[in-house]
Design an enzyme around this catalytic site. Structure first.
Site, PDB file in Angstrom:
ATOM      1  N   ARG A 110       0.210  -8.397  13.923  1.00  0.00           N
ATOM      2  CA  ARG A 110      -0.393  -7.396  13.032  1.00  0.00           C
ATOM      3  C   ARG A 110      -1.348  -8.082  12.041  1.00  0.00           C
ATOM      4  O   ARG A 110      -2.391  -7.525  11.705  1.00  0.00           O
ATOM      5  CB  ARG A 110       0.708  -6.627  12.288  1.00  0.00           C
ATOM      6  CG  ARG A 110       1.433  -5.643  13.219  1.00  0.00           C
ATOM      7  CD  ARG A 110       2.811  -5.280  12.718  1.00  0.00           C
ATOM      8  NE  ARG A 110       2.807  -4.515  11.503  1.00  0.00           N
ATOM      9  CZ  ARG A 110       3.853  -4.457  10.663  1.00  0.00           C
ATOM     10  NH1 ARG A 110       4.960  -5.124  10.931  1.00  0.00           N
ATOM     11  NH2 ARG A 110       3.789  -3.730   9.592  1.00  0.00           N
ATOM     12  N   ARG A 135      12.024  -5.604   4.179  1.00  0.00           N
ATOM     13  CA  ARG A 135      11.699  -4.192   3.963  1.00  0.00           C
ATOM     14  C   ARG A 135      12.665  -3.268   4.707  1.00  0.00           C
ATOM     15  O   ARG A 135      13.042  -3.524   5.843  1.00  0.00           O
ATOM     16  CB  ARG A 135      10.271  -3.951   4.465  1.00  0.00           C
ATOM     17  CG  ARG A 135       9.841  -2.512   4.364  1.00  0.00           C
ATOM     18  CD  ARG A 135       8.360  -2.358   4.366  1.00  0.00           C
ATOM     19  NE  ARG A 135       7.752  -2.509   5.676  1.00  0.00           N
ATOM     20  CZ  ARG A 135       6.455  -2.334   5.907  1.00  0.00           C
ATOM     21  NH1 ARG A 135       5.641  -2.027   4.916  1.00  0.00           N
ATOM     22  NH2 ARG A 135       5.957  -2.485   7.114  1.00  0.00           N
ATOM     23  N   ARG A 172      12.070  -1.439  10.264  1.00  0.00           N
ATOM     24  CA  ARG A 172      11.087  -1.078  11.291  1.00  0.00           C
ATOM     25  C   ARG A 172      11.106  -2.106  12.403  1.00  0.00           C
ATOM     26  O   ARG A 172      11.072  -3.306  12.136  1.00  0.00           O
ATOM     27  CB  ARG A 172       9.679  -1.027  10.658  1.00  0.00           C
ATOM     28  CG  ARG A 172       9.345   0.317  10.074  1.00  0.00           C
ATOM     29  CD  ARG A 172       8.052   0.308   9.322  1.00  0.00           C
ATOM     30  NE  ARG A 172       6.922  -0.272  10.040  1.00  0.00           N
ATOM     31  CZ  ARG A 172       5.671  -0.259   9.575  1.00  0.00           C
ATOM     32  NH1 ARG A 172       5.411   0.296   8.406  1.00  0.00           N
ATOM     33  NH2 ARG A 172       4.697  -0.789  10.264  1.00  0.00           N
ATOM     34  N   ARG A 217      -8.946   1.543  10.053  1.00  0.00           N
ATOM     35  CA  ARG A 217      -8.566   0.171  10.370  1.00  0.00           C
ATOM     36  C   ARG A 217      -9.624  -0.536  11.209  1.00  0.00           C
ATOM     37  O   ARG A 217      -9.482  -1.721  11.502  1.00  0.00           O
ATOM     38  CB  ARG A 217      -7.256   0.187  11.166  1.00  0.00           C
ATOM     39  CG  ARG A 217      -6.000  -0.117  10.340  1.00  0.00           C
ATOM     40  CD  ARG A 217      -4.822   0.073  11.251  1.00  0.00           C
ATOM     41  NE  ARG A 217      -3.651  -0.675  10.910  1.00  0.00           N
ATOM     42  CZ  ARG A 217      -2.616  -0.185  10.234  1.00  0.00           C
ATOM     43  NH1 ARG A 217      -2.641   1.030   9.754  1.00  0.00           N
ATOM     44  NH2 ARG A 217      -1.537  -0.921  10.041  1.00  0.00           N
ATOM     45  N   LYS A 245       0.828  -1.213   0.000  1.00  0.00           N
ATOM     46  CA  LYS A 245       0.000   0.000   0.000  1.00  0.00           C
ATOM     47  C   LYS A 245       0.862   1.263   0.000  1.00  0.00           C
ATOM     48  O   LYS A 245       0.622   2.194  -0.749  1.00  0.00           O
ATOM     49  CB  LYS A 245      -0.922   0.036   1.230  1.00  0.00           C
ATOM     50  CG  LYS A 245      -1.812  -1.172   1.385  1.00  0.00           C
ATOM     51  CD  LYS A 245      -2.761  -1.023   2.562  1.00  0.00           C
ATOM     52  CE  LYS A 245      -2.098  -0.862   3.918  1.00  0.00           C
ATOM     53  NZ  LYS A 245      -1.304  -2.019   4.369  1.00  0.00           N
TER      54      LYS A 245
HETATM   55  P1  AMP Z   1       1.479   0.863   9.353  1.00  0.00           P
HETATM   56  O1  AMP Z   1       2.670   1.712   9.023  1.00  0.00           O
HETATM   57  O2  AMP Z   1       0.241   1.249   8.592  1.00  0.00           O
HETATM   58  O3  AMP Z   1       1.798  -0.616   9.244  1.00  0.00           O
HETATM   59  O4  AMP Z   1       1.138   1.133  10.897  1.00  0.00           O
HETATM   60  C1  AMP Z   1       2.068   0.835  11.913  1.00  0.00           C
HETATM   61  C2  AMP Z   1       1.362   0.755  13.243  1.00  0.00           C
HETATM   62  O5  AMP Z   1       0.759   2.019  13.568  1.00  0.00           O
HETATM   63  C3  AMP Z   1       0.218  -0.251  13.309  1.00  0.00           C
HETATM   64  O6  AMP Z   1       0.671  -1.565  13.559  1.00  0.00           O
HETATM   65  C4  AMP Z   1      -0.609   0.331  14.473  1.00  0.00           C
HETATM   66  O7  AMP Z   1       0.006   0.037  15.710  1.00  0.00           O
HETATM   67  C5  AMP Z   1      -0.481   1.836  14.249  1.00  0.00           C
HETATM   68  N1  AMP Z   1      -1.569   2.367  13.386  1.00  0.00           N
HETATM   69  C6  AMP Z   1      -1.433   2.918  12.142  1.00  0.00           C
HETATM   70  N2  AMP Z   1      -2.614   3.301  11.655  1.00  0.00           N
HETATM   71  C7  AMP Z   1      -3.548   2.998  12.596  1.00  0.00           C
HETATM   72  C8  AMP Z   1      -4.968   3.122  12.684  1.00  0.00           C
HETATM   73  N3  AMP Z   1      -5.687   3.638  11.679  1.00  0.00           N
HETATM   74  N4  AMP Z   1      -5.563   2.697  13.815  1.00  0.00           N
HETATM   75  C9  AMP Z   1      -4.867   2.187  14.843  1.00  0.00           C
HETATM   76  N5  AMP Z   1      -3.534   2.013  14.825  1.00  0.00           N
HETATM   77  C10 AMP Z   1      -2.863   2.417  13.719  1.00  0.00           C
END
Ligand code: AMP
Length: 217
Positions: free
Chosen positions: A171, A127, A160, A88, A13
């Protein structure tokens, strides 16, 4: 164009959002990037979010809703945006619909990146992210020209901390429980477009380019 990208971590994404954002001149809003920045800067929001992000859990809806509603009020969102990583949960989706409705706007496209677990694990474990511009690389599929250095800005690349096996499992579980039901939510609104997240970045971008290019005509 107001677009949402939905899909498990590692579906591509973020990579696609960056190129679509450049091509169609609309901002890429990654809630993950916003949270990582806040954590790095030790802001109150970052301190609240840290433990959730580290474990691969979800930051509470009210925190996320506030972040996104404020971000969508910025002038660069006037002609549209790509939301990557939000909503989410169902509560976040309802909140987003309501916030947009108040501006007489609505989401136009929800892209569902259908991706196999095998591809996800391979992508996430290799990554690398630029500390400076958040550019995304992969040690095998998309390596930087100089190891550990971002091609675009010369920033340092890092892995990360939540891209480790145990956190990835969590996740994926959280995605299946809290986020996957949104696919049906948007299908019912006739906004859903399914794409194959297993494709490599160039092949997938060609498809997205067609989808969004048609809309522009
Ligand atoms: P991502 O970079 O999208 O994989 O997000 C990394 C982490 O940020 C996720 O595993 C969540 O802990 C937190 N996070 C990101 N977006 C959201 C969201 N919309 N709602 C809740 N937690 C979020």
């Amino acid at each position: 164009m107001r677009i949402i990208f939905i899909g498990p971590p590692g579906a591509g994404k973020g990579t696609q959002a960056k190129v679509v954002s450049e091509k169609f001149n609309i901002p890429h809003i990654s809630t993950g990037d916003i949270l990582r920045q806040a954590i790095k800067n030790n802001t109150p929001m970052g301190m609240e979010a840290k433990a959730y992000v580290e474990k691969g859990g979800l930051v509470p809806d009210d925190v996320m809703n506030k972040i996104v509603v404020l971000r969508l009020q910025e002038p660069d969102c006037k002609n549209g945006f790509i939301l990557d990583g939000y909503p989410r949960t169902e509560q976040q989706a309802l909140n987003l619909d309501e916030a947009l409705c108040q501006q007489n706007k609505e989401i136009e496209f929800v892209l569902d990146f259908e991706t196999s677990k095998e591809v996800i694990i391979k992508r996430l474990s290799g990554r690398r992210i630029c500390k400076n511009c958040q550019g995304v690389y992969h040690i095998k599929n998309m390596p930087s020209k100089k190891e550990g250095i971002c091609d675009k800005c010369g920033g340092q690349l890092y892995q990360r901390p939540d891209d480790n096996e145990k956190t990835i499992e969590n996740r994926l579980k959280v995605y299946a429980q809290a986020t996957e039901p949104l696919i049906d939510y948007y299908r019912k609104q006739n906004k859903l477009v399914e794409v194959n997240g297993d494709l490599d970045a160039d092949a997938l971008f060609e498809i997205l380019n067609k989808i969004f290019g048609q809309k522009r005509k």
